[in-house]
Design a protein around this motif. Sequence first.
Motif, PDB file in Angstrom:
ATOM      1  N   ALA A   1       0.830  -1.203   0.000  1.00  0.00           N
ATOM      2  CA  ALA A   1       0.000   0.000   0.000  1.00  0.00           C
ATOM      3  C   ALA A   1       0.867   1.258   0.000  1.00  0.00           C
ATOM      4  N   VAL A   2       1.905   1.221   0.824  1.00  0.00           N
ATOM      5  CA  VAL A   2       2.762   2.397   0.928  1.00  0.00           C
ATOM      6  C   VAL A   2       3.488   2.655  -0.388  1.00  0.00           C
ATOM      7  N   GLU A   3       3.983   1.586  -1.014  1.00  0.00           N
ATOM      8  CA  GLU A   3       4.725   1.761  -2.263  1.00  0.00           C
ATOM      9  C   GLU A   3       3.864   2.432  -3.326  1.00  0.00           C
TER      10      GLU A   3
ATOM     11  N   SER B   1       3.049   7.378  -6.405  1.00  0.00           N
ATOM     12  CA  SER B   1       2.232   8.379  -7.088  1.00  0.00           C
ATOM     13  C   SER B   1       2.533   9.770  -6.537  1.00  0.00           C
ATOM     14  N   ALA B   2       2.938   9.853  -5.275  1.00  0.00           N
ATOM     15  CA  ALA B   2       3.324  11.167  -4.740  1.00  0.00           C
ATOM     16  C   ALA B   2       4.568  11.692  -5.458  1.00  0.00           C
ATOM     17  N   TRP B   3       5.501  10.793  -5.709  1.00  0.00           N
ATOM     18  CA  TRP B   3       6.712  11.214  -6.430  1.00  0.00           C
ATOM     19  C   TRP B   3       6.362  11.691  -7.834  1.00  0.00           C
ATOM     20  N   GLU B   4       5.470  10.916  -8.449  1.00  0.00           N
ATOM     21  CA  GLU B   4       5.091  11.241  -9.822  1.00  0.00           C
ATOM     22  C   GLU B   4       4.388  12.594  -9.868  1.00  0.00           C
ATOM     23  N   THR B   5       3.409  12.736  -8.982  1.00  0.00           N
ATOM     24  CA  THR B   5       2.657  13.989  -8.952  1.00  0.00           C
ATOM     25  C   THR B   5       3.585  15.170  -8.665  1.00  0.00           C
ATOM     26  N   GLY B   6       4.542  14.932  -7.809  1.00  0.00           N
ATOM     27  CA  GLY B   6       5.431  16.020  -7.423  1.00  0.00           C
ATOM     28  C   GLY B   6       6.601  16.228  -8.368  1.00  0.00           C
ATOM     29  N   ASP B   7       6.649  15.459  -9.451  1.00  0.00           N
ATOM     30  CA  ASP B   7       7.766  15.579 -10.396  1.00  0.00           C
ATOM     31  C   ASP B   7       9.105  15.521  -9.676  1.00  0.00           C
TER      32      ASP B   7
ATOM     33  N   THR C   1      10.496   5.489   4.169  1.00  0.00           N
ATOM     34  CA  THR C   1      10.913   6.765   4.734  1.00  0.00           C
ATOM     35  C   THR C   1      10.066   7.923   4.220  1.00  0.00           C
ATOM     36  N   GLU C   2       9.704   7.853   2.944  1.00  0.00           N
ATOM     37  CA  GLU C   2       8.851   8.930   2.393  1.00  0.00           C
ATOM     38  C   GLU C   2       7.500   8.925   3.109  1.00  0.00           C
TER      39      GLU C   2
END
Length: 912
Positions: free
Chosen positions: A10-12, A17-23, A721-722
């Motif tokens: 779930a975390v992965e 998607s947070a990384w993707e959204t945040g570029d 960690t994220e």
Amino acid sequence: MMDKTFDPAAVEARVSSAWETGDAFKAGRPERSGAEPFTIVIPPPNVTGSLHMGHALNNTLQDILARFERMRGRDVLWQPGTDHAGIATQMVVERRLAEAKQPGRREIGRAAFVAKVWDWKAESGGAIVNQLKRLGASCDWSRERFTMGLAGAPDDQMVRAVTKVFVDLHAQGLIYRDKRLVNWDPKFQTAISDLEVLQIEVKGHLWHFDYPIVDAAGTETGAIITVATTRPETLLGDTAVAVHPDDERYTALVGSFVRLPLVGRLIPIVADEYSDPEKGTGAVKITPAHDFNDFEVGRRHGCTPINILDAEARITLDGNDAFLKDSTPEPEALALHGLDRFEARKRVVALMEARERLRLIEPNTHAVPHGDRSNVVIEPYLTDQWYVNVKPLAERALQAVRDGRTRFIPENYEKTFFQWLENIEPWCISRQLWWGHQIPVWYDEAGGCFVAASEADAQAQADAKHGGPVALRRDEDVLDTWFSSALWPFSTLGWPDATPELERYYPTNTLVTGKDIIFFWVARMMMLGLHVTDRVPFDTVYLHTLVRDATGAKMSKSKGNVVDPLGLIDQYGADALRFTLAAMAAQGRDIKLAVNRVEGYRNFATKLWNASRFAEMNGCTLRADYRPEAATETLNRWALGEAARAVAEVTSALEAYRFNDAAAAAYRFVWNIFCDWYVELAKPVLQGEGDAASKAETQATVAFLIDQIAKLLHPFMPFLTEELWAIKGEGMPDRGLLALAPWPDLARLNDAASEAEVGWLVDLVSEIRSARSETSVPAAAQIPLVVIGADEALRGRATRWSETLTRLARLSELRFEAVAPKNSVQLLVRGSVAALPLEGIVDLGAEVARLEKEAAKATADIAKIEAKLGNADFMARAPDEIVEEQRERRDAEAARLEKITEALARLTDQSA
RNA sequence: GGGCGGUUGGCUCAGCGGUAGAGCGUCCCCUUCACACGGGGAAGGUCACAGGUUCAAUCCCUGUACCGCCCACCA
């Protein structure tokens, strides 16, 4: 409220998607425009491949570096992409066609086949990229490249790059066409390079054949010379028999001729140093068209190579007509036409035996070249191919490494690199395949050859030459896959166009790849990179080893010992797999992957998760105004100091590419310092009703340290960690993604006084626990602790920590006395003495044994040190600080021994 | 044949001039209020062998024995 357990899956998904959204991984983020760039180009995996353990290791290490440098503020470009992998991909598609019972490649023709390969690429090409993302690879995915560019775009920049390099090198005389022996792969029907040939030990035979000697008139004298061969079928192409000039057995025969059996042609006996008197019979048949050594020997003696094979490695005598006319051949009777080479071998042996020319067959094990992909025996074959004269390019690559402009880690690979480049042979770059960059060469009907960047250019050249329009046909061959891979560091950045990316990110910084492709790829990137751009393509090459199975065997499908990284990710999480690989990536040693290690690091992730949960349950939230250097509580200052040390260790280990050391330092701090001690020691403060300010500081410090841990572990365990960063940051002003957060800077938080105090506490608790366990005090029992002969400072110290001591060591009370009570267990902790009055509770005999053991060890240590200090040479030559260190140790041990002896005396007196 | 590594506790491996370390496994104790994917404790190694250098060698040098990898080699 945090979930009770850490759920990687779930975390992965959420974090990805947070990384993707945040570029997050985009190179050239505006706020980093002033930052120094840091560039890594990915070793492009085969586009149709799937992630294996080697990829997992390779990309984990790259990602650790990328994330580390990104957190250190660099403008990171991790350039992703995939490779078209000529033979491998063509093979896969052909197999698929066959499996689907569809017409094969030769039936459907080149254009249709290539279109099918593009279809297959479109269908399966995303898989490996998604798998890399699952691993957490922080590539700038918006910049993904493919070594063959885009389907149906002949002007694609990646294609232009390859074409331009070919055309330029040809113009410079560094690419040329030549007819020479190549490694012919009969299965794939193509030439391959030396590197793609594997020598495999094979049990075979050595056939000894008698060749009849003739006189000047061509009449057999009755004398014979015996040659030995492992390849009887090549007899048909013999052009000489060579003996060593110093070999007295044959000296008299040099200059005479033999009549080649079966064929009847006369061939000379020549003297050549190549012949080894120790091998075989000392007389070796020379077949220039079918053996690399023989080719050279033949050239030295003016023998014209006679090709007896057609391109499918079938024997034929068709090429020999000119010779056959002069002799007394009977080619039809030989019935060798069209025979497979191994059938021909049997037939030649049978014919020789029938003619009583077979003297001996002996078993012989020797290395036989095999195609690395096809796994069939390679046939040296005389054909026209394109070559790169790499010698001058190699010189520059060598120089760059000698100068240190590019360095290898581990350093000893430089030697391997030097050795190969110093002895480099021309690189055969043409392949008789359809999938790949087609060679930019066109021919007219007369065989005139036009090398050009486009068909139009070639046509213009040809028309000009002939003074009118002529028909051209393009060279059918494609280039070795590694030719385009060699350009990867700059072709991916837009070369040959002068792009801003090329300007900013080239030369790249670190190349991380497997040691197995140092020649295939690293050396060729160095050579072509230097030649084309005049700069080294990267300043550092980190070479990692192979991943083997737990027993050290190479993973292979046929052995069934392949460990699937994606399966491990599913089972334990990407973070656990990554941490395992990093922890095992010691320089220069193969990784033997045991699944229980992955499990262990999954446990580590869970441990950290639960420590964070504990923090949450105890009101440890981040405070915007928290400043670690202002912490006043001894415990907090100690923990901050330990964290500072861990950060320093991880940082310097990563700077030195010591991934295992970095992982170990982080692991030790998180588990053995933070969880095992800091959190435990902080519990009385956090859960008690003590001083509010001290509690608040401790809560803030716990939260702060978890944040630091998240940073410290982020390169290794990015998902966990994220997620922690996000959870802990709730309610904080927006602080962005951890991936973009600054690397921890805790320098100058070390504090000797707090280290001394907490260190004492830790040791005391450990000693008490050990004594309890060894003397079999029930775990639940609470026992008193007596601090002996304490001065003011020690008394204060013990009092300050009484609550903690009581809790962690399960004490019933803490008191101070001048001398140890009768029949007590005594503990020596950093110069202080404590006693556990356990009379009647435990077996003191065990305690006596324990102390005697300690005393023996102390005595031995002291004797050793005394011996040193008594050695005049030692005193005279050892550095002062070493002498001083030894003295201190001696004194400390002596003091300890004295206390042990006292304790022992008291125990034995009383029990006697 | 040329080159490069390795040989450290039961297993997998760190360390690399001056007190031998970790993880896993093993044994004992503990379901205590973050975590049994946990906590506490313990046992276990003449650092392959032989020389040498050094005040001092697991660590540096030389040699030997095994093990592995790379390159070259179809007599």
